[in-house]
Write an enzyme that holds these catalytic residues in place. Structure first.
Site, PDB file in Angstrom:
ATOM      1  N   GLY A 193       0.834  -1.196   0.000  1.00 41.87           N
ATOM      2  CA  GLY A 193       0.000   0.000   0.000  1.00 41.87           C
ATOM      3  C   GLY A 193       0.868   1.244   0.000  1.00 41.87           C
TER       4      GLY A 193
ATOM      5  N   ARG B 294       0.406   5.757  -2.014  1.00 41.96           N
ATOM      6  CA  ARG B 294      -0.230   7.012  -1.608  1.00 41.96           C
ATOM      7  C   ARG B 294      -0.381   7.025  -0.093  1.00 41.96           C
ATOM      8  NH1 ARG B 294      -6.731   7.124  -2.752  1.00 41.96           N
ATOM      9  NH2 ARG B 294      -7.301   5.290  -1.551  1.00 41.96           N
TER      10      ARG B 294
ATOM     11  N   ASN C 287       1.297  -2.097   5.194  1.00 46.90           N
ATOM     12  CA  ASN C 287       0.448  -0.913   5.322  1.00 46.90           C
ATOM     13  C   ASN C 287      -0.854  -1.023   4.527  1.00 46.90           C
ATOM     14  OD1 ASN C 287      -0.089   2.100   5.751  1.00 46.90           O
ATOM     15  ND2 ASN C 287       0.122   1.994   3.523  1.00 46.90           N
TER      16      ASN C 287
ATOM     17  N   TYR D  68     -14.115  -3.986   9.398  1.00 43.50           N
ATOM     18  CA  TYR D  68     -12.769  -3.405   9.391  1.00 43.50           C
ATOM     19  C   TYR D  68     -12.117  -3.566  10.766  1.00 43.50           C
ATOM     20  CZ  TYR D  68      -9.220   0.302   8.935  1.00 43.50           C
ATOM     21  OH  TYR D  68      -8.050   1.016   8.899  1.00 43.50           O
TER      22      TYR D  68
ATOM     23  N   ALA E   6     -12.792  -5.767  13.082  1.00 44.81           N
ATOM     24  CA  ALA E   6     -12.515  -7.168  13.360  1.00 44.81           C
ATOM     25  C   ALA E   6     -11.241  -7.629  12.654  1.00 44.81           C
ATOM     26  CB  ALA E   6     -13.699  -8.033  12.934  1.00 44.81           C
TER      27      ALA E   6
ATOM     28  N   LYS F 149      -8.688  -5.711  11.705  1.00 41.85           N
ATOM     29  CA  LYS F 149      -7.529  -5.072  12.325  1.00 41.85           C
ATOM     30  C   LYS F 149      -7.233  -5.671  13.693  1.00 41.85           C
ATOM     31  CE  LYS F 149      -6.306  -2.111   9.153  1.00 41.85           C
ATOM     32  NZ  LYS F 149      -5.012  -2.257   8.448  1.00 41.85           N
TER      33      LYS F 149
ATOM     34  N   ILE G  41      -5.874  10.640  10.862  1.00 41.53           N
ATOM     35  CA  ILE G  41      -4.787  11.089  10.001  1.00 41.53           C
ATOM     36  C   ILE G  41      -5.367  11.516   8.646  1.00 41.53           C
ATOM     37  CG2 ILE G  41      -2.607  10.444   8.906  1.00 41.53           C
ATOM     38  CD1 ILE G  41      -2.448  10.403  11.936  1.00 41.53           C
TER      39      ILE G  41
ATOM     40  N   THR H 122       3.040  -1.994  20.520  1.00 39.43           N
ATOM     41  CA  THR H 122       2.168  -1.150  19.705  1.00 39.43           C
ATOM     42  C   THR H 122       2.434   0.307  20.029  1.00 39.43           C
ATOM     43  OG1 THR H 122       0.424  -2.822  19.660  1.00 39.43           O
ATOM     44  CG2 THR H 122      -0.210  -0.567  19.128  1.00 39.43           C
TER      45      THR H 122
END
Length: 259
Positions: free
Chosen positions: A21, A24, A89, A155, A157, A159, A188, A246
């Site tokens: 990824g 961009r 990513n 999404y 779940a 991650k 972000i 993390t």
């Protein structure tokens, strides 16, 4: 020169990096930061964009399938002549209003493939090389300590699975000298993130300014470069004694804000 007084333009000289990824947003900013530090970089995605680093080697690929992920890993390692750092990513978030019941079975499977299994597959396809070099893996998840639910349950779940697997893998490969860490961003400014935020703010009837006002650090959004610095740090020798951890990058959003 002291080991704590680094020349950041040479920090990654001779290092070989793959960023998924990477054409961009956060991926492109991360790839450029490695290049600025002297690294040789391959970026992969389905397409290039205007912000894709010109000095990176682009490999087109779709890591949502086992064959696609293995092909990207194989071609990237060949292009780089090995691999020292892997940045997972690639990801995508799509809202399905009004609730998780609107998410189709196909969308659940696709979300798991792009947001979790793509990282798992390309990591396993690259792991032999990373063991040889005592390399580093950084997986980009999402949301800090916030549990995504409702329209983004699929999404969240995926991650969460990525987080759990990353910590498990870190324990497994630590004796071999390979480090695995996680960077988890808050709000972000990125192309994909902007699309999701716009849907949320429209549904809530609020402005971007009101949305970002929930961020404790000056009520502002983060930039892709903010994430890139965190990712690059964890991949570097400066973090040589950090694994299975993390790093939350969100201006206190979801932590200090109590969200």
């Amino acid at each position: 020169m002291s080991e704590y007084l680094l020349d950041l333009t040479k920090e990654f000289a001779g290092r070989r990096v793959l960023v998924t990824g990477g054409t961009r947003g956060i991926g492109a900013a991360t790839a450029q930061r490695f290049i600025d530090g002297g690294a040789k970089v391959v970026v992969t995605a389905r397409n290039t964009h205007a912000e894709t680093p010109k000095s990176a080697t682009f490999i087109a690929g779709d890591t949502r399938t086992l064959e696609g992920a293995q092909k990207v890993a194989r071609e990237a390692i060949a292009a780089l002549g090995g691999l020292d750092i892997l940045i997972n990513n690639a990801g995508a978030a799509r809202l399905h209003l009004p609730a998780s019941t609107a998410i189709s079975d196909e969308e659940w499977v696709d979300s798991l493939n792009i947001n979790f299994l793509a990282a798992l597959r390309i990591t396993y396809a690259s792991l032999d090389e990373l063991v040889k070099t005592k390399g580093s893996i950084v997986n980009v998840t999402a949301g800090g300590r916030i549990a995504f639910g409702g329209p983004m349950a699929h999404y969240g779940a995926a991650k969460a699975a990525l987080n759990n697997w990353s910590e498990s893998l870190a324990k497994e490969v630590a004796p071999k000298g390979v480090r695995v860490n996680i960077v988890s961003p808050g709000p972000i400014i990125t192309p994909g993130g902007d699309e999701v935020r716009n849907t949320i703010t429209q549904a809530m009837g609020i402005t971007d300014a009101q949305f970002f006002a929930t961020v404790p650090l000056e009520g502002r959004a983060g930039k892709a470069q903010d994430l890139a610095e965190a990712i690059v740090f964890l991949a570097s020798q400066r973090a040589s004694y950090i694994t299975g951890d993390t790093l939350f990058v969100g201006g206190g959003w979801g932590t200090l804000a109590g969200i």
